[in-house]
Design an enzyme around this catalytic site. Structure first.
Site, PDB file in Angstrom:
ATOM      1  N   ASP A   1      93.654   9.817 -17.261  1.00  3.20           N
ATOM      2  CA  ASP A   1      94.957  10.040 -16.584  1.00  3.20           C
ATOM      3  C   ASP A   1      96.019  10.879 -17.077  1.00  3.20           C
ATOM      4  O   ASP A   1      97.234  10.710 -17.197  1.00  3.20           O
ATOM      5  CB  ASP A   1      95.690   8.444 -16.659  1.00  3.20           C
ATOM      6  CG  ASP A   1      96.566   8.088 -15.403  1.00  3.20           C
ATOM      7  OD1 ASP A   1      96.542   8.670 -14.295  1.00  3.20           O
ATOM      8  OD2 ASP A   1      97.591   7.324 -15.651  1.00  3.20           O
TER       9      ASP A   1
ATOM     10  N   ASP B   1     101.364  -4.728 -50.239  1.00  2.00           N
ATOM     11  CA  ASP B   1     101.696  -6.137 -50.624  1.00  2.00           C
ATOM     12  C   ASP B   1     101.856  -7.100 -49.547  1.00  2.00           C
ATOM     13  O   ASP B   1     103.016  -7.370 -49.070  1.00  2.00           O
ATOM     14  CB  ASP B   1     103.138  -6.114 -51.589  1.00  2.00           C
ATOM     15  CG  ASP B   1     103.636  -7.337 -52.292  1.00  2.00           C
ATOM     16  OD1 ASP B   1     102.711  -8.180 -52.252  1.00  2.00           O
ATOM     17  OD2 ASP B   1     104.970  -7.514 -52.226  1.00  2.00           O
TER      18      ASP B   1
ATOM     19  N   ASN C   1     100.135  -3.360 -67.334  1.00  2.00           N
ATOM     20  CA  ASN C   1     100.121  -4.293 -68.277  1.00  2.00           C
ATOM     21  C   ASN C   1      99.249  -5.260 -68.299  1.00  2.00           C
ATOM     22  O   ASN C   1      99.258  -6.390 -68.984  1.00  2.00           O
ATOM     23  CB  ASN C   1     101.600  -4.767 -68.003  1.00  2.00           C
ATOM     24  CG  ASN C   1     101.605  -5.545 -66.345  1.00  2.00           C
ATOM     25  OD1 ASN C   1     100.487  -5.388 -65.836  1.00  2.00           O
ATOM     26  ND2 ASN C   1     102.540  -5.903 -65.828  1.00  2.00           N
TER      27      ASN C   1
ATOM     28  N   GLU D   1      96.977  -7.049 -61.529  1.00  2.00           N
ATOM     29  CA  GLU D   1      97.622  -6.703 -60.151  1.00  2.00           C
ATOM     30  C   GLU D   1      98.626  -5.516 -60.395  1.00  2.00           C
ATOM     31  O   GLU D   1      98.898  -4.863 -61.536  1.00  2.00           O
ATOM     32  CB  GLU D   1      98.599  -7.824 -59.680  1.00  2.00           C
ATOM     33  CG  GLU D   1      97.741  -9.115 -59.255  1.00  2.00           C
ATOM     34  CD  GLU D   1      98.705 -10.160 -58.889  1.00  2.00           C
ATOM     35  OE1 GLU D   1      98.562 -10.797 -57.906  1.00  2.00           O
ATOM     36  OE2 GLU D   1      99.669 -10.462 -59.628  1.00  2.00           O
TER      37      GLU D   1
ATOM     38  N   LYS E   1     103.725  -7.962 -55.980  1.00  2.00           N
ATOM     39  CA  LYS E   1     102.497  -7.345 -56.517  1.00  2.00           C
ATOM     40  C   LYS E   1     101.375  -7.152 -55.637  1.00  2.00           C
ATOM     41  O   LYS E   1     101.219  -7.822 -54.711  1.00  2.00           O
ATOM     42  CB  LYS E   1     102.137  -8.169 -57.752  1.00  2.00           C
ATOM     43  CG  LYS E   1     103.341  -8.237 -58.813  1.00  2.00           C
ATOM     44  CD  LYS E   1     102.937  -8.935 -60.146  1.00  2.00           C
ATOM     45  CE  LYS E   1     103.633  -8.830 -61.283  1.00  2.00           C
ATOM     46  NZ  LYS E   1     103.158  -9.538 -62.393  1.00  2.00           N
TER      47      LYS E   1
ATOM     48  N   ASN F   1      85.276  14.390 -43.065  1.00  2.00           N
ATOM     49  CA  ASN F   1      84.654  14.773 -41.867  1.00  2.00           C
ATOM     50  C   ASN F   1      84.700  16.416 -41.971  1.00  2.00           C
ATOM     51  O   ASN F   1      83.992  16.905 -40.894  1.00  2.00           O
ATOM     52  CB  ASN F   1      85.537  14.497 -40.740  1.00  2.00           C
ATOM     53  CG  ASN F   1      86.849  15.260 -40.463  1.00  2.00           C
ATOM     54  OD1 ASN F   1      87.349  15.862 -41.446  1.00  2.00           O
ATOM     55  ND2 ASN F   1      87.301  14.958 -39.435  1.00  2.00           N
TER      56      ASN F   1
ATOM     57  N   SER G   1     104.784 -10.808 -52.289  1.00  2.00           N
ATOM     58  CA  SER G   1     104.920 -11.332 -53.855  1.00  2.00           C
ATOM     59  C   SER G   1     105.574 -10.552 -54.876  1.00  2.00           C
ATOM     60  O   SER G   1     105.887 -10.585 -55.959  1.00  2.00           O
ATOM     61  CB  SER G   1     103.532 -11.985 -54.314  1.00  2.00           C
ATOM     62  OG  SER G   1     102.696 -10.676 -54.359  1.00  2.00           O
TER      63      SER G   1
ATOM     64  N   GLU H   1     104.325   0.301 -61.430  1.00  2.00           N
ATOM     65  CA  GLU H   1     103.180   0.940 -61.741  1.00  2.00           C
ATOM     66  C   GLU H   1     102.457   1.745 -60.497  1.00  2.00           C
ATOM     67  O   GLU H   1     101.821   2.872 -60.476  1.00  2.00           O
ATOM     68  CB  GLU H   1     102.143  -0.132 -61.867  1.00  2.00           C
ATOM     69  CG  GLU H   1     102.245  -0.698 -63.360  1.00  2.00           C
ATOM     70  CD  GLU H   1     101.473  -2.180 -63.248  1.00  2.00           C
ATOM     71  OE1 GLU H   1     101.359  -2.710 -64.694  1.00  2.00           O
ATOM     72  OE2 GLU H   1     101.119  -3.120 -62.343  1.00  2.00           O
TER      73      GLU H   1
ATOM     74  N   GLU I   1      94.438  -8.040 -51.523  1.00  2.00           N
ATOM     75  CA  GLU I   1      95.293  -7.257 -50.626  1.00  2.00           C
ATOM     76  C   GLU I   1      94.729  -5.765 -50.690  1.00  2.00           C
ATOM     77  O   GLU I   1      94.474  -5.400 -49.391  1.00  2.00           O
ATOM     78  CB  GLU I   1      96.742  -7.321 -51.024  1.00  2.00           C
ATOM     79  CG  GLU I   1      97.379  -8.623 -50.723  1.00  2.00           C
ATOM     80  CD  GLU I   1      98.590  -8.585 -51.448  1.00  2.00           C
ATOM     81  OE1 GLU I   1      99.644  -9.349 -50.934  1.00  2.00           O
ATOM     82  OE2 GLU I   1      98.961  -7.971 -52.689  1.00  2.00           O
TER      83      GLU I   1
END
Length: 528
Positions: free
Chosen positions: A193, A472, A508, A512, A478, A440, A476, A517, A483
């Site tokens: 189109d 996230d 640490n 998570e 973290k 690619n 939360s 971090e 996730e």
């Protein structure tokens, strides 16, 4: 999965032959289990590290609430399905055009399929001259498509205003359309189109005239071995083979031919008092250059129109060949791209320094580079990319990188007479392997922006926070293994295996990734 099963089977066979009694004892079972788990972790890590990164992976049907994320400013336009609202992101301050589609108007199954297909296609397309989709979400009453604001309006309105275009301006426009179509056809996507109403001007700057192809509602994937049969399109621009119900991707080329004819003359090649009359004329395929406007138009321009409007699609020119037509090369050869030298130097430095095997960091940076930057922020980089893109298809291949790299060094003022070609090729190969995030073999527009952009600009607190929120999902504070698996589309792998990936960033050791971090990971990647 197949690789994992095969590997475990080999281990079992080896153990059976070497020491059968270990399989019967508790220690033997635990040993096999530990080895199996170790192999599973290695496999998911390899799958993760080999996963292909594309900007479209960040466009997910999210749980964004419009009024919480955006502030509506004004209505830019209305259509039969809804309206387009100029909106501001409350967190970054960036402005977007948000297409709001009422679910009342998407009741038919085919309408919903068309909308979702458009979203899926825009997720995979990454080209300077194709509209960029940033986000897609819905609530009980509406669908929302978030894209850039293109302030220049429709090409249709520009045609009405100008009446007709000089050849050089018409060539600049049609070259960009063909660049987008070449890229689409290469990726087995047909628009179906194309018309001036579906081509927007990025800004009101008449000198740049950067265009964006929009409205992929009738677009679809195609196979070169199969013909399409759906009779869809717009009367003035539809190809005769579409009317006959057997056509291929070159229906887009016919539409380009009609658009070029209109740009140069101000009139459609197939006209009529109503849609029926127009379609009858399209069906004959007969048009004329016997208009006063065409007396001053070059034979080369007419030649391209003829090749685009060939009645039989088998002999109609392809998008790539049209892009390389003599008239387009002649008309656009003197286009001077004034590149800002400090921006050039910074982009070359950033590209050369980009070295990372950390997929999470690459993904976060790609999201920020492709989804959290504005047109103004990427203007100079767009110029550099276009200068390097010699064949105009919207991607950089190895040869273009080699040639472009030398040219950019010259522009920067470096003496390139004693350059070692072999050394340049090695450096380009290293660059290609580092920044070809979707693997690619080409550098896509978003990949280039991601690695070349000013790091200080990209790693602002607002952008870092928004990027962190993408990962996230549950808010939360973290990023969990689940996730991460969801974002990378590897959700069938156990969370224990993902923790091996998280360890690279998890300072640490809580399993998570928190915001600090996340930020430290990106700063380290960018040497910033």
């Amino acid at each position: 999965m197949g690789q994992e099963m095969s590997t475990q089977s080999d281990i079992q066979n080896e153990d059976q032959k070497g020491n059968k009694r270990n399989l019967k004892g508790t220690q033997g079972k635990n040993g096999l289990k530990e080895r199996s788990t170790s192999i599973s972790k290695e496999i998911v890590k390899n799958s993760f590290n080999n996963s292909k990164l594309r900007p479209g992976m960040f466009i997910q049907n999210s749980n964004v609430v419009f009024n919480e994320q955006y502030k509506g400013i004004k209505i830019l336009g209305k259509g039969s399905f809804g309206e387009v609202i100029l909106s501001k992101d409350k967190h970054t301050g960036h402005e977007y055009a948000i297409k709001v589609i009422s679910k009342k108007h998407v009741k038919r199954k085919t309408d919903k399929q068309s909308l979702l297909r458009e979203v899926e296609l825009l997720k995979m397309l990454d080209h300077i001259n194709i509209m960029k989709l940033y986000e897609f979400f819905e609530d009980n009453n509406y669908y929302y498509l978030v894209s850039d604001v293109y302030s220049g309006g429709e090409l249709f309105d520009e045609i009405i205003s100008r009446k007709r275009f000089y050849e050089v301006d018409a060539a600049r426009i049609i070259k960009q359309v063909l660049s987008g179509i070449t890229y689409m056809h290469k990726n087995n996507v047909v628009h179906r189109d194309l018309k001036p109403e579906n081509i927007l001007l990025e800004t009101k700057n008449k000198e740049d005239m950067i265009i964006k192809i929009i409205d992929f509602g009738l677009s679809t994937h195609f196979e070169y071995s199969k013909k399409m049969k759906d009779k869809i399109g717009t009367a003035y621009y539809i190809a005769p083979d579409v009317l006959h119900g057997t056509y291929d991707e070159k229906c887009d080329i016919w539409s380009c031919g009609v658009i070029l004819y209109i740009l140069l003359s101000g009139c459609p090649p197939f006209n009529g008092s109503n849609e029926y009359d127009i379609l009858k004329k399209v069906e004959t395929g007969k048009y004329t250059f016997d208009l006063p406007q065409f007396k001053k138009i070059s034979d080369k321009a007419k030649d391209l129109i003829k090749k685009m409007l060939m009645y039989t699609s088998a002999v109609r020119i392809s998008a790539r060949d049209a892009l390389e037509h003599e008239w387009i090369r002649l008309m656009t050869s003197k286009d001077n791209v004034n590149i800002d030298i400090p921006s050039l130097e910074l982009s070359i430095t950033n590209i050369k320094q980009f070295q990372s095997t950390q997929k999470l960091a690459q993904a976060a940076l790609l999201y920020m580079g492709s989804k959290l930057t504005t047109i103004d922020e990427t203007k100079e980089l767009t110029k550099i990319f276009k200068k390097m893109d010699k064949n105009g298809d919207g991607q950089l291949d190895r040869n273009e990188l080699i040639i472009g790299y030398k040219e950019l060094l010259k522009l920067k003022g470096d003496d390139t007479t004693d350059l070692d070609n072999a050394a340049i090729e090695v450096e380009v190969d290293q660059i290609l392997s580092s920044i070809d995030l979707d693997q690619n073999g080409y550098i896509e527009y978003s990949e280039f922006l991601t690695v070349a952009i000013d790091r200080k600009l990209l790693l602002s607190t607002e952008r870092l926070e928004k990027a962190f929120k993408l990962f996230d999902k549950d808010g939360s504070g973290k990023i969990s293994a689940n996730e991460l698996a969801q974002l990378f589309g590897l959700g069938d792998v156990s969370s224990d295996c993902w923790k091996t990936v998280l360890k690279e960033v998890d300072q640490n050791n809580d399993g998570e990734i928190d915001f600090k971090e996340f930020r430290d990971m990106l700063i380290k990647l960018c040497n910033y």
